[in-house]
Design a protein around this motif. Sequence first.
Motif, PDB file in Angstrom:
ATOM      1  N   CYS A 104     -19.486  25.223  14.204  1.00  0.00           N
ATOM      2  CA  CYS A 104     -19.589  25.596  15.612  1.00  0.00           C
ATOM      3  C   CYS A 104     -19.963  27.069  15.731  1.00  0.00           C
ATOM      4  O   CYS A 104     -19.290  27.917  15.138  1.00  0.00           O
ATOM      5  CB  CYS A 104     -18.255  25.396  16.324  1.00  0.00           C
ATOM      6  SG  CYS A 104     -17.561  23.757  16.175  1.00  0.00           S
ATOM      7  N   ASP A 105     -20.978  27.379  16.527  1.00  0.00           N
ATOM      8  CA  ASP A 105     -21.406  28.770  16.744  1.00  0.00           C
ATOM      9  C   ASP A 105     -21.838  29.419  15.427  1.00  0.00           C
ATOM     10  O   ASP A 105     -21.795  30.633  15.278  1.00  0.00           O
ATOM     11  CB  ASP A 105     -20.262  29.581  17.404  1.00  0.00           C
ATOM     12  CG  ASP A 105     -20.746  30.855  18.098  1.00  0.00           C
ATOM     13  OD1 ASP A 105     -21.930  30.925  18.459  1.00  0.00           O
ATOM     14  OD2 ASP A 105     -19.925  31.788  18.267  1.00  0.00           O
ATOM     15  N   LEU A 106     -22.223  28.611  14.462  1.00  0.00           N
ATOM     16  CA  LEU A 106     -22.598  29.067  13.118  1.00  0.00           C
ATOM     17  C   LEU A 106     -23.670  28.138  12.568  1.00  0.00           C
ATOM     18  O   LEU A 106     -23.747  26.980  12.977  1.00  0.00           O
ATOM     19  CB  LEU A 106     -21.417  28.933  12.144  1.00  0.00           C
ATOM     20  CG  LEU A 106     -20.123  29.712  12.324  1.00  0.00           C
ATOM     21  CD1 LEU A 106     -19.052  29.081  11.448  1.00  0.00           C
ATOM     22  CD2 LEU A 106     -20.305  31.168  11.961  1.00  0.00           C
TER      23      LEU A 106
ATOM     24  N   LEU B 232     -15.281  33.598  14.716  1.00  0.00           N
ATOM     25  CA  LEU B 232     -14.008  34.133  15.230  1.00  0.00           C
ATOM     26  C   LEU B 232     -14.075  34.885  16.542  1.00  0.00           C
ATOM     27  O   LEU B 232     -13.093  35.463  16.971  1.00  0.00           O
ATOM     28  CB  LEU B 232     -13.259  34.938  14.165  1.00  0.00           C
ATOM     29  CG  LEU B 232     -13.702  36.248  13.545  1.00  0.00           C
ATOM     30  CD1 LEU B 232     -14.181  37.258  14.546  1.00  0.00           C
ATOM     31  CD2 LEU B 232     -12.545  36.813  12.763  1.00  0.00           C
ATOM     32  N   ASP B 233     -15.218  34.853  17.239  1.00  0.00           N
ATOM     33  CA  ASP B 233     -15.219  35.513  18.546  1.00  0.00           C
ATOM     34  C   ASP B 233     -14.791  34.517  19.644  1.00  0.00           C
ATOM     35  O   ASP B 233     -14.445  33.378  19.353  1.00  0.00           O
ATOM     36  CB  ASP B 233     -16.586  36.154  18.839  1.00  0.00           C
ATOM     37  CG  ASP B 233     -17.680  35.113  19.002  1.00  0.00           C
ATOM     38  OD1 ASP B 233     -17.381  33.896  18.956  1.00  0.00           O
ATOM     39  OD2 ASP B 233     -18.841  35.523  19.181  1.00  0.00           O
ATOM     40  N   ALA B 234     -14.824  35.000  20.890  1.00  0.00           N
ATOM     41  CA  ALA B 234     -14.348  34.150  21.994  1.00  0.00           C
ATOM     42  C   ALA B 234     -15.151  32.855  22.081  1.00  0.00           C
ATOM     43  O   ALA B 234     -14.594  31.785  22.350  1.00  0.00           O
ATOM     44  CB  ALA B 234     -14.439  34.927  23.305  1.00  0.00           C
ATOM     45  N   ASP B 235     -16.458  32.944  21.839  1.00  0.00           N
ATOM     46  CA  ASP B 235     -17.299  31.746  21.902  1.00  0.00           C
ATOM     47  C   ASP B 235     -16.892  30.758  20.804  1.00  0.00           C
ATOM     48  O   ASP B 235     -16.759  29.554  21.050  1.00  0.00           O
ATOM     49  CB  ASP B 235     -18.779  32.160  21.748  1.00  0.00           C
ATOM     50  CG  ASP B 235     -19.738  31.018  22.024  1.00  0.00           C
ATOM     51  OD1 ASP B 235     -19.346  30.070  22.739  1.00  0.00           O
ATOM     52  OD2 ASP B 235     -20.883  31.078  21.537  1.00  0.00           O
ATOM     53  N   GLY B 236     -16.675  31.284  19.602  1.00  0.00           N
ATOM     54  CA  GLY B 236     -16.303  30.423  18.480  1.00  0.00           C
ATOM     55  C   GLY B 236     -14.939  29.773  18.681  1.00  0.00           C
ATOM     56  O   GLY B 236     -14.750  28.580  18.408  1.00  0.00           O
TER      57      GLY B 236
ATOM     58  N   GLY C 107     -17.747  35.477  26.952  1.00  0.00           N
ATOM     59  CA  GLY C 107     -17.553  36.306  25.759  1.00  0.00           C
ATOM     60  C   GLY C 107     -18.875  36.758  25.151  1.00  0.00           C
ATOM     61  O   GLY C 107     -18.970  37.849  24.608  1.00  0.00           O
ATOM     62  N   ASP C 108     -19.890  35.926  25.251  1.00  0.00           N
ATOM     63  CA  ASP C 108     -21.208  36.291  24.735  1.00  0.00           C
ATOM     64  C   ASP C 108     -22.046  37.040  25.768  1.00  0.00           C
ATOM     65  O   ASP C 108     -23.245  37.235  25.579  1.00  0.00           O
ATOM     66  CB  ASP C 108     -21.967  35.042  24.270  1.00  0.00           C
ATOM     67  CG  ASP C 108     -21.555  34.616  22.855  1.00  0.00           C
ATOM     68  OD1 ASP C 108     -20.669  35.270  22.287  1.00  0.00           O
ATOM     69  OD2 ASP C 108     -22.121  33.635  22.327  1.00  0.00           O
ATOM     70  N   GLY C 109     -21.406  37.460  26.858  1.00  0.00           N
ATOM     71  CA  GLY C 109     -22.088  38.274  27.867  1.00  0.00           C
ATOM     72  C   GLY C 109     -23.138  37.509  28.660  1.00  0.00           C
ATOM     73  O   GLY C 109     -24.121  38.091  29.111  1.00  0.00           O
TER      74      GLY C 109
ATOM     75  N   SER D 287     -23.907  29.077  25.767  1.00  0.00           N
ATOM     76  CA  SER D 287     -23.304  29.568  24.530  1.00  0.00           C
ATOM     77  C   SER D 287     -22.977  28.377  23.639  1.00  0.00           C
ATOM     78  O   SER D 287     -23.184  27.227  24.026  1.00  0.00           O
ATOM     79  CB  SER D 287     -22.029  30.328  24.859  1.00  0.00           C
ATOM     80  OG  SER D 287     -21.086  29.429  25.387  1.00  0.00           O
ATOM     81  N   ALA D 288     -22.419  28.634  22.461  1.00  0.00           N
ATOM     82  CA  ALA D 288     -22.066  27.536  21.557  1.00  0.00           C
ATOM     83  C   ALA D 288     -21.014  26.635  22.199  1.00  0.00           C
ATOM     84  O   ALA D 288     -21.101  25.407  22.111  1.00  0.00           O
ATOM     85  CB  ALA D 288     -21.554  28.093  20.234  1.00  0.00           C
ATOM     86  N   SER D 289     -20.032  27.239  22.868  1.00  0.00           N
ATOM     87  CA  SER D 289     -18.990  26.401  23.480  1.00  0.00           C
ATOM     88  C   SER D 289     -19.598  25.501  24.553  1.00  0.00           C
ATOM     89  O   SER D 289     -19.182  24.354  24.712  1.00  0.00           O
ATOM     90  CB  SER D 289     -17.861  27.263  24.052  1.00  0.00           C
ATOM     91  OG  SER D 289     -18.378  28.276  24.866  1.00  0.00           O
TER      92      SER D 289
ATOM     93  N   ASP E 219     -24.979  25.120  17.673  1.00  0.00           N
ATOM     94  CA  ASP E 219     -25.150  26.570  17.708  1.00  0.00           C
ATOM     95  C   ASP E 219     -26.144  26.952  18.802  1.00  0.00           C
ATOM     96  O   ASP E 219     -26.834  26.101  19.349  1.00  0.00           O
ATOM     97  CB  ASP E 219     -25.664  27.032  16.328  1.00  0.00           C
ATOM     98  CG  ASP E 219     -25.365  28.499  16.039  1.00  0.00           C
ATOM     99  OD1 ASP E 219     -25.066  29.249  16.992  1.00  0.00           O
ATOM    100  OD2 ASP E 219     -25.448  28.894  14.865  1.00  0.00           O
ATOM    101  N   HIS E 220     -26.199  28.246  19.098  1.00  0.00           N
ATOM    102  CA  HIS E 220     -27.166  28.712  20.106  1.00  0.00           C
ATOM    103  C   HIS E 220     -27.869  29.982  19.647  1.00  0.00           C
ATOM    104  O   HIS E 220     -28.523  30.641  20.444  1.00  0.00           O
ATOM    105  CB  HIS E 220     -26.455  28.947  21.444  1.00  0.00           C
ATOM    106  CG  HIS E 220     -25.509  30.112  21.410  1.00  0.00           C
ATOM    107  ND1 HIS E 220     -25.512  31.108  22.345  1.00  0.00           N
ATOM    108  CD2 HIS E 220     -24.543  30.441  20.515  1.00  0.00           C
ATOM    109  CE1 HIS E 220     -24.567  31.997  22.041  1.00  0.00           C
ATOM    110  NE2 HIS E 220     -23.963  31.618  20.948  1.00  0.00           N
ATOM    111  N   HIS E 221     -27.677  30.361  18.386  1.00  0.00           N
ATOM    112  CA  HIS E 221     -28.374  31.544  17.870  1.00  0.00           C
ATOM    113  C   HIS E 221     -29.833  31.205  17.579  1.00  0.00           C
ATOM    114  O   HIS E 221     -30.230  30.049  17.634  1.00  0.00           O
ATOM    115  CB  HIS E 221     -27.681  32.049  16.605  1.00  0.00           C
ATOM    116  CG  HIS E 221     -26.302  32.573  16.848  1.00  0.00           C
ATOM    117  ND1 HIS E 221     -25.190  31.779  16.775  1.00  0.00           N
ATOM    118  CD2 HIS E 221     -25.869  33.808  17.192  1.00  0.00           C
ATOM    119  CE1 HIS E 221     -24.112  32.501  17.054  1.00  0.00           C
ATOM    120  NE2 HIS E 221     -24.504  33.739  17.317  1.00  0.00           N
ATOM    121  N   GLN E 222     -30.608  32.229  17.254  1.00  0.00           N
ATOM    122  CA  GLN E 222     -32.014  32.000  16.893  1.00  0.00           C
ATOM    123  C   GLN E 222     -32.071  31.095  15.669  1.00  0.00           C
ATOM    124  O   GLN E 222     -31.530  31.455  14.636  1.00  0.00           O
ATOM    125  CB  GLN E 222     -32.686  33.324  16.505  1.00  0.00           C
ATOM    126  CG  GLN E 222     -32.815  34.320  17.609  1.00  0.00           C
ATOM    127  CD  GLN E 222     -33.886  33.941  18.600  1.00  0.00           C
ATOM    128  OE1 GLN E 222     -34.752  33.122  18.307  1.00  0.00           O
ATOM    129  NE2 GLN E 222     -33.810  34.518  19.773  1.00  0.00           N
TER     130      GLN E 222
HETATM  131 MN    MN Z   1     -21.872  32.479  20.382  1.00  0.00          MN
END
Ligand code: MN
Length: 446
Positions: free
Chosen positions: A80-82, A31-35, A162-164, A133-135, A103-106
């Motif tokens: 997405c992003d998850l 639910l953040d900007a990236d998501g 959004g993910d800085g 980022s994920a997007s 996704d782009h997390h660890q």
């Molecule tokens: Mn993200």
Amino acid sequence: MKEFKKALTMEAKRFKKWLKSESKWEVYSHLDADGISSAAIMINYLKNYSMNQFRLRIVQQLDDEVIKEIEKSKLPTILCDLGTGQLSRLKKAINNNKIVILDHHQPEKLLNHDNLIHINPCLHGVDGSKTISASGVIYLFLKEAGLNNPLMASIALIGAKGDGQDMKAGLNYQILKQSSIKERKDLNVYGHNLRPVHKVLEYSNDYEIPGITGNETNAVMMLQELGIKLKNEETGEWRTLSDLTSNEKQRLISGVIIKRKNLDNPEDVFKTVYEFNIGLIKNNLEEWSSMLNACGRMDKPSTGISLLMEEDDGEVSTVLSKYRRELAGALRWINENKDKILLTNKAVYIKAHSAIPFKLIGTICSITAINSLFDKEFIIGISEKNSHELKISVRSRNDELNTGLILRQAVKEFGQGGGHLRVGGAVIKKEYEAEFISNFERLLNS
Ligand SMILES: [Mn+2]
């Protein structure tokens, strides 16, 4: 980089086959900007390119409830992003349905399965915390599957902002070159298109305008002295920086520099602004991203999606002002409740519990970190998720420790957690708050 591109091409081929054989899809995003940007790009593709049916859900995280829902559904599912950090918990789902993780997390670990498409730049040595980022991942992936739309590239960078992340680094920069974004230098303030000019000057936190920063009355007076009208005479609305004529803008910039004449670098007031239109609305990346964040955090992610799909009915401004009020209230709470703030050698723990809604706690930590409210390397927000769990958000200014990794380790016995280099999130059982703090402290100081 090469290997990542190879993976994108190969897996996009598999994905296109799956889209042909499966008509109905489930899409989950963060639910953040990236998501929300990720979801918009994915939906745009499913609607206009592959013509598949889908159902979208925006979630704060992939918790047990969501995982059960995916397991029960017999439909192919896109995350997405998850998902990349929860592969082992998704095992059963992967045995039952086709799962696409973008996704782009660890990543937690590697898994090969006929039912799994797993795209993550980190798996191929590409930095997923600063350069894509994920997007962005979703845009590049779908581009391999036929997507061709500069607006989608622009939307992909809202997520990165959004993910800085850095727009000029790595894959973000490649996406920038494919986008409809226009770059220009402008005053380094927030809200070129969103806030009244005097407010923008009052909140000039990135550099000081002596006498003006933090003082609304003086900001208004400065504009009057420069002959810049605060309101549009016809509509009666507040004017934004973007509404100023180029002559007024010049006067304002010189005015700001003159006020700063006794500082070290008086002319150091510019930044690159990345602007683009969606339909008739023009904003810069920062503004688009804060609008999407507001929608997500205020339980209105669909308003954010409609905004990106050019279907906004004006609701976003209501959501935005409500969001600002809530954030201001939360920051006030931090100022007034010093007894709920635990300061240690390297960290500050904001034990907000029910005082700050759990969907806002991450944003509050970011604001606290950016504004250096506490002179600590790690900002940890603790808020109640429900009657038996706490949501933990971490923001860090220390690049030597990986926040996501230490957070995952700190909660592993009584919760779930993960994240990136400087950002982390976790959910723990309520009774383990003290234990979490002592674990986290031990990891920070070992
Ligand atoms: Mn993200």
